[in-house]
Design an enzyme around this catalytic site. Structure first.
Site, PDB file in Angstrom:
ATOM      1  N   ASP A   1     -64.450 -55.755  46.768  1.00  0.00           N
ATOM      2  CA  ASP A   1     -64.017 -57.116  46.472  1.00  0.00           C
ATOM      3  C   ASP A   1     -62.502 -57.155  46.539  1.00  0.00           C
ATOM      4  O   ASP A   1     -61.823 -56.392  45.851  1.00  0.00           O
ATOM      5  CB  ASP A   1     -64.502 -57.488  45.063  1.00  0.00           C
ATOM      6  CG  ASP A   1     -64.090 -58.900  44.669  1.00  0.00           C
ATOM      7  OD1 ASP A   1     -63.435 -59.589  45.475  1.00  0.00           O
ATOM      8  OD2 ASP A   1     -64.432 -59.301  43.546  1.00  0.00           O
TER       9      ASP A   1
ATOM     10  N   HIS B   1     -68.043 -59.243  46.460  1.00  0.00           N
ATOM     11  CA  HIS B   1     -67.646 -60.544  45.932  1.00  0.00           C
ATOM     12  C   HIS B   1     -68.674 -61.640  46.243  1.00  0.00           C
ATOM     13  O   HIS B   1     -69.185 -61.714  47.349  1.00  0.00           O
ATOM     14  CB  HIS B   1     -66.282 -60.949  46.522  1.00  0.00           C
ATOM     15  CG  HIS B   1     -65.678 -62.120  45.819  1.00  0.00           C
ATOM     16  ND1 HIS B   1     -64.943 -61.985  44.668  1.00  0.00           N
ATOM     17  CD2 HIS B   1     -65.717 -63.447  46.073  1.00  0.00           C
ATOM     18  CE1 HIS B   1     -64.551 -63.179  44.249  1.00  0.00           C
ATOM     19  NE2 HIS B   1     -65.009 -64.090  45.093  1.00  0.00           N
TER      20      HIS B   1
ATOM     21  N   SER C   1     -65.649 -65.847  40.191  1.00  0.00           N
ATOM     22  CA  SER C   1     -64.636 -65.996  41.240  1.00  0.00           C
ATOM     23  C   SER C   1     -63.565 -67.016  40.827  1.00  0.00           C
ATOM     24  O   SER C   1     -62.946 -66.837  39.781  1.00  0.00           O
ATOM     25  CB  SER C   1     -65.351 -66.384  42.543  1.00  0.00           C
ATOM     26  OG  SER C   1     -64.450 -66.388  43.602  1.00  0.00           O
TER      27      SER C   1
END
Ligand SMILES: *[C@@H]1O[C@H](CO)[C@@H](O)[C@H](O)[C@H]1NC(C)=O
Ligand SMILES: *[C@@H]1O[C@H](CO)[C@@H](O)[C@H](O)[C@H]1NC(C)=O
Length: 401
Positions: free
Chosen positions: A341, A371, A189
């Site tokens: 995501d 995600h 991320s």
């Protein structure tokens, strides 16, 4: 006590009202994920309410929840774990106990958390880094860079690159018994953003002697200039991470200007002089057809607002904006993307850009992934998806590092 009871009561009521929000049908462990999503959205809603009525800021509340999950540096049978510092950057170090005849491989891990939250001390990252050290017989370093909004961009990048440069010195590599030709940087991320940016810097800086052998980007966030990609549209109400929250957190990272998130939501946050950058994130040319679907490209509206925010055009915040000549020197790269995501297309476009300049890329896409799933590898938030991602990543690392 009163506040805690209020929080708990509010949580229960809101959780009940969020639990029926549907999620995609092909998600594994459907009910567990639905409960997790409801819990995350409830916490977000509570944090926004507290901010609205002035009890505390949104990010203070979420940060409190994250901190409940920090672990102590506990060594085990196989790995010695210590909290220390590289220059003044706090790091958690994992050194395998086994005797080794030859220098070891090393992995530097930059954790996710939207630039505002988290730590390498979180249960999931501590578990992942320990696992990496043990499975690969590698030295692993988790880096605790400073967080937004107390520390705005580029503090996170500066801390990460400082820790990496410190580690890459001959005397430090020797001290920990690391082979300078077998070093990886990985991150998930926002940690993926930092990994991509730090790797670009290390590979292109002639003054850094030892280079990175490979990099791994796990559902990375790689650009902030276009906030209306197909994945932003399809995952507007995404599992755990919605488009609005992603924008709120990125804004907190970049600026104290409270009008920025509104402009980003409308995709009208970029200045006129940024026009030349949009070719680097033009999804009509960079996304495979499968992901473009029948979305219609809309030109971004430039110059609507008057931000003179350099950060918006900085490749350290948006590694996708690097020129081809800067990408050419990148090492072999692993990119993992998840279908559900909001930042999915960042990773997909980076795959295309790297492949276009001849960088070796292994891309794995998880059709039922969402995600942040790596954060759910340990009870009580245990998901099989988290372990699947861990195993895919570790298996690539083991073969390539
Ligand atoms: C993006 O690519 C399309 C062609 O696929 C082109 O028409 C459009 O002008 C491009 N936009 C930008 C901003 O580069
Ligand atoms: C931007 O700046 C120009 C010139 O300084 C001004 O005329 C315009 O009203 C400003 N626009 C906004 C949206 O603030």
């Amino acid at each position: 006590m009163g506040f805690k009871a209020l929080c708990f009561g509010l949580f229960c009521v809101l959780f009940a009202s969020h639990i029926y929000v549907p999620i995609p049908g092909n998600i594994e462990e459907y009910w567990k994920v639905m409960a997790l999503d409801a819990a995350a959205k409830t916490c977000t809603f509570m944090a926004l309410c507290f901010e609205y009525i002035g009890i505390m800021r949104y990010e203070e509340f979420i940060s409190m929840i994250f901190k409940l999950d920090y672990t102590q540096p506990l060594s085990d049978e196989y790995v010695v774990v210590t909290d220390t510092a590289f220059t003044d950057i706090p790091v958690r170090l994992y050194l395998p106990k086994r005797k080794s005849e030859t220098p070891r491989r090393a992995v530097i891990y930059l954790h996710g958390g939207a630039y505002c939250f988290g730590s390498c001390k979180q249960t999931a990252f501590d578990f992942l880094n320990r696992w990496t050290a043990n499975k690969l017989d590698a030295v692993v370093v988790g880096v605790d860079y400073r967080l937004a909004p107390q520390h705005l961009f580029p503090a996170q990048f500066e801390d990460s690159i400082a820790a990496v440069k410190f580690f890459l010195q001959d005397k430090i590599l020797t001290k920990y018994g690391v082979d300078p030709t077998r070093i990886c940087i990985s991150g998930d991320s926002s940690g993926g953003t930092l990994t991509a940016a730090v790797t670009q810097e290390v590979q292109n800086d002639l003054e850094i002697k030892h280079k990175i052998k490979i990099q791994a980007l796990l559902y990375p966030h790689l650009q902030i200039i276009d906030s209306y990609l197909p994945s932003h549209r399809e995952n507007e109400h995404g599992i755990v991470l919605t488009r609005d929250i992603a924008i709120k957190l990125v804004s907190l990272y970049l600026s104290k200007d409270e009008t920025l998130p509104q402009a980003m939501k409308r995709n009208q946050h970029m200045p006129l002089e940024s026009r030349h950058l949009f070719k680097f994130v033009n999804w009509t040319t960079l996304l495979p057809k499968k992901y473009r679907k029948d979305h219609i490209y809309t030109e971004p509206v430039l110059g609507r607002t008057n931000y003179s925010l350099q950060a918006l055009m900085d490749i350290r915040a948006s590694p996708l904006l690097a020129k081809d000549s800067q990408l050419q020197n990148l090492p072999s790269t692993y990119i993992l993307t998840c279908q559900y995501d909001t930042v999915r297309d960042d990773g997909l476009m980076y795959v295309s850009r790297l492949q276009n300049v001849g960088v070796q890329v292994v891309h794995e896409h998880i059709e039922d992934g969402f995600h942040g799933a790596l954060s759910y590898m340990r009870s009580p938030l245990y998901l099989h998806l988290g372990l699947r991602i861990r195993d895919m990543y570790i298996s690539w690392l083991d073969k390539n590092l």
